[in-house]
Design an enzyme around this catalytic site. Sequence first.
Site, PDB file in Angstrom:
ATOM      1  N   SER A  66     -85.617 -20.886 -10.183  1.00 43.73           N
ATOM      2  CA  SER A  66     -84.843 -19.759  -9.676  1.00 43.73           C
ATOM      3  C   SER A  66     -83.526 -19.731 -10.437  1.00 43.73           C
ATOM      4  O   SER A  66     -83.529 -19.736 -11.658  1.00 43.73           O
ATOM      5  CB  SER A  66     -84.656 -19.894  -8.158  1.00 43.73           C
ATOM      6  OG  SER A  66     -84.135 -18.698  -7.606  1.00 43.73           O
ATOM      7  N   HIS A 120     -88.027 -16.757  -9.866  1.00 44.62           N
ATOM      8  CA  HIS A 120     -87.562 -15.771  -8.906  1.00 44.62           C
ATOM      9  C   HIS A 120     -86.652 -14.770  -9.599  1.00 44.62           C
ATOM     10  O   HIS A 120     -85.787 -15.138 -10.387  1.00 44.62           O
ATOM     11  CB  HIS A 120     -86.802 -16.448  -7.770  1.00 44.62           C
ATOM     12  CG  HIS A 120     -87.685 -17.190  -6.833  1.00 44.62           C
ATOM     13  ND1 HIS A 120     -87.230 -18.161  -5.973  1.00 44.62           N
ATOM     14  CD2 HIS A 120     -89.024 -17.105  -6.605  1.00 44.62           C
ATOM     15  CE1 HIS A 120     -88.235 -18.625  -5.258  1.00 44.62           C
ATOM     16  NE2 HIS A 120     -89.327 -18.014  -5.623  1.00 44.62           N
ATOM     17  N   ASP A 134     -86.611 -23.218  -1.894  1.00 49.07           N
ATOM     18  CA  ASP A 134     -87.857 -22.632  -2.390  1.00 49.07           C
ATOM     19  C   ASP A 134     -88.666 -23.695  -3.126  1.00 49.07           C
ATOM     20  O   ASP A 134     -88.119 -24.505  -3.868  1.00 49.07           O
ATOM     21  CB  ASP A 134     -87.557 -21.476  -3.345  1.00 49.07           C
ATOM     22  CG  ASP A 134     -86.808 -20.359  -2.658  1.00 49.07           C
ATOM     23  OD1 ASP A 134     -87.372 -19.768  -1.736  1.00 49.07           O
ATOM     24  OD2 ASP A 134     -85.652 -20.100  -3.039  1.00 49.07           O
TER      25      ASP A 134
END
Length: 345
Positions: free
Chosen positions: A14, A41, A133
Amino acid sequence: MSQAHRDLIVVGASAGGVEALRALVAGLPADLPAAVAVVLHMPLGGASALPAILHRSGALPAVFARSGMPLTHGRIHVAPPDHHLLVVEDRFALSHGPTENGHRPAVDALFRSAAIALGPRVTGVILSGVLDDGAAGVVAIRARSGRVAVQDPADALHPGMPENALRHVRPDHVLPAADLGPALAKLVREQVAPSSAPPASPQVEQENRIVRDWRVTMGAGTIGEASEYTCPDCSGVLNEVEPGTLRFRCQVGHAWSVEALAQAQGDAFEKALWTALRTLEEKVRLSERMVESARTRGDGRQVNRYQGRLDESVRAVDVLRDFLLSTGEPVPVEETGATSGDPAG
């Protein structure tokens, strides 16, 4: 018992992930006997140049994954914007299913599907990013006898994702991104017996079905027990997936980890405060006009009334603005080039 080897590497990143991905793929050999799947992401609706960036960064070609595309050894398969990348048997599938932690594609969706499809043939890799995440995804991979590698938090631009992964599993490697490539090249050559892996849990299976097929999302309400929280995406009731996991899904399938949920609630609260500030500032401007109008008419009683309202609104604006400015946190700056915007946190 049939033998195979660890021929799928799934990578999640991310914020700060482009730099880490470039370092990782630079260390992967051209003859890698495994397919690589990558989720970064990114903002919904954004374009991505990630395949071109990774293609230039190492010896392996990189492409956007497509539904039905086989898991090709020696190739990097990148999740396209606004689609979950999933593994179904020995092929990739794309899904426009519910977001997870506000993301589509989502790291956990890829990891969970890979664990179900291929079990011990999977190696999960967590790179730079904020929040938690990917933590649920590496748990699913480990539960099916897969391997796990994590970027050393000290090496990550944003250590949140690596640190949270380390809290949930004991990885096989914790290394700087530049050292992960050679380590993975050794891991993928290990022989495994897929049929000996423990089955995926019913909850993991159901979550995978929800992301893969929107027609079963109404079954999301049957997961776990209803909580006191509401979904930031749709305001529906959130169910805790399993007691004590602090992972949630709403009735239509949106998934949230505890850290992502807390951040989303904080974002909603701040948005509400800024909306209130805007409304108060409009009230100040309107009150000023009302005072001026009453003064022009020579209506002293109304001037005093409206002036009191104006003074009260000005004080409220000052208090609220000072609060917002005193509690504001700097926003992480992401790499440019991966998307038309910045990678999401």
